[in-house]
Enzyme design. Structure first.
Site, PDB file in Angstrom:
ATOM      1  NE  ARG A 168      19.931 -59.181-106.439  1.00 57.28           N
ATOM      2  CZ  ARG A 168      19.322 -60.022-105.725  1.00 57.28           C
ATOM      3  NH1 ARG A 168      19.587 -60.990-104.804  1.00 57.28           N
ATOM      4  NH2 ARG A 168      18.075 -60.247-106.157  1.00 57.28           N
ATOM      5  CG  HIS A 169      20.995 -54.924-111.855  1.00 54.38           C
ATOM      6  ND1 HIS A 169      21.335 -53.419-112.160  1.00 54.38           N
ATOM      7  CD2 HIS A 169      21.235 -55.559-112.858  1.00 54.38           C
ATOM      8  CE1 HIS A 169      22.053 -53.480-113.289  1.00 54.38           C
ATOM      9  NE2 HIS A 169      22.084 -54.987-113.771  1.00 54.38           N
ATOM     10  CB  VAL A 170      19.725 -55.592-105.001  1.00 53.85           C
ATOM     11  CG1 VAL A 170      20.833 -55.117-104.397  1.00 53.85           C
ATOM     12  CG2 VAL A 170      18.608 -55.885-103.974  1.00 53.85           C
TER      13      VAL A 170
END
Length: 407
Positions: A168-170
């Site tokens: 995930r983009h995190v």
């Protein structure tokens, strides 16, 4: 007159000192020897017979209880513990747990516009091939989380079926801070200016996956903003082309602390520290084939065969669909301004690049690039610049995507 008792010719002892067998003694002629009773262990008393039948009844009742209650009765479990380990429950109970690879928990907190869509495409193929659990997220634009959101996400990740790979983009999450097992992190970054330009035009015009792709991602963007000239954005210091918006890569490695969003030495040093302590590999997009080769070597349960899939011509069209469209190159003056505004990003990028090349040398891996990229003429030498060449901006900075699976 009483007859004299016949004696054994070779002995004066009674051949049946404990009495004759049941049914009387068999006749013995003069030359016979003393007989030994056959199968003496079959001789048992009525008490022994009753004990055997009672034991058999107990085990029959135990088997009945097991079938009626869905499991063995308590006294059989106690008996098993008393007698030691047995294969009984192993044969009739739940199947033994599978042996997990090490590591069995991997997190790819992918940096935006750094080849993540290509890697995720490969991961979908690999998860079906190798049987690991690929955990993705539909949230693409929320990288900074509150404390409660961090706890909830870490809980959801930690309870996923292992072996898993979460992506995930995190920004970096510290699992141990909330009592969880720290997973192994991997990531890929690229030249900061190239990443910014790719993101700038992608937000406005999308990629080849569909003409209306950009309208879905940025539906509220005004037309004058959508067609804003990149040079004007940079030279006039629009928010999108200045800090803190340009401070993008470092927070993915610094973490969720508020100071990680502020351009400066503190965030830079913390990002370096996390790379050294929590990331198994941080590769650079300009050498993607070498990144995939190292991932295959370090995480074979997840990435075995990834390079052959990446080079497969059958997947060429899928790779080409992710190329950003309508990209233009800014002026040398504008790019130089970007470079100065992104000096911390470049210092981190060069640090990661040096570590990546050092790892390649330790493993005896040579670069697979056909020729080194040329140094752009519009980059004026600065103290932050190293001997490592920077990609030529006159070339399409996502041309590598066009070469996916081409060999």
């Amino acid at each position: 007159m009483k007859k004299k008792q016949q004696q054994h010719p070779s002995s004066g002892e009674d051949p049946w000192p404990h009495g004759a067998p049941v049914g009387g003694a068999p006749p013995c002629l003069g030359g016979c020897k003393r007989r030994i009773p056959l199968l003496p262990f079959l001789r048992f008393s009525l008490r022994d017979y009753g004990f055997c039948m009672a034991t058999l009844l107990v085990f029959c009742l135990g088997s009945l209880f097991y079938q009626l209650s869905g499991g063995p009765p308590r006294f059989l479990l106690d008996l098993r513990q008393y007698l030691g380990n047995s294969t009984y429950l192993d044969d009739h109970g739940p199947p033994p747990s599978k042996v997990l690879p090490f590591p069995s928990q991997v997190v790819y907190n992918r940096v935006g516009k750094c080849g993540s869509r290509t890697v995720v495409l490969l991961l979908r193929i690999l998860s079906e091939k190798h049987g690991f659990n690929l955990v993705t997220s539909d949230i693409h634009n929320k990288t900074r989380l509150t404390k409660n959101e961090q706890m909830e996400l870490i809980k959801n990740i930690s309870t996923a079926e292992q072996p898993y790979l979460f992506t995930r983009h995190v920004h970096f999450l510290n699992f141990s801070r909330f009592g969880g097992d720290q997973p192994v992190y991997i990531n890929i970054i690229r030249d900061p200016v190239s990443r910014f330009l790719s993101n700038y035009f992608f937000r406005r015009f999308g990629d080849w996956r569909g003409e209306q792709n950009h309208m879905i991602r940025t539906p509220s963007m005004r037309q004058e903003e959508r067609y804003l000239d990149i040079n004007e954005c940079i030279l006039e210091n629009y928010p999108e082309c200045s800090n803190p918006r340009l401070f993008y890569i470092i927070p993915y490695f610094c973490g969720q602390h508020p100071r990680c969003r502020e351009p400066g030495e503190w965030a830079l040093e913390r990002a370096k520290l996390n790379v050294n302590e929590n990331f198994l590999l941080v590769g650079i997009l300009e050498e993607l084939e070498d990144v995939l080769l190292l991932l295959e070597r370090f995480l074979p349960h997840y990435f075995k065969g990834v390079l052959s899939i990446y080079k497969d011509p059958e997947h060429r069209k899928l790779g080409n669909m992710t190329v950003t469209v309508k990209k233009t190159v800014p002026s040398p003056e504008a790019v130089q301004i970007l470079y100065q505004r992104m000096r911390y990003e470049y210092e981190f990028y060069h640090y990661v690049k040096e570590q990546f090349h050092l790892l390649k040398r330790k493993l005896g891996l040579k670069s697979r690039t056909s020729r080194p990229p040329l140094r752009p003429q519009f980059f004026i030498p600065t103290p932050l610049e190293t001997d490592e060449p920077i990609d030529d901006e006159e070339q399409d900075d996502e041309k590598w995507l066009e070469d996916i699976y081409k060999r």
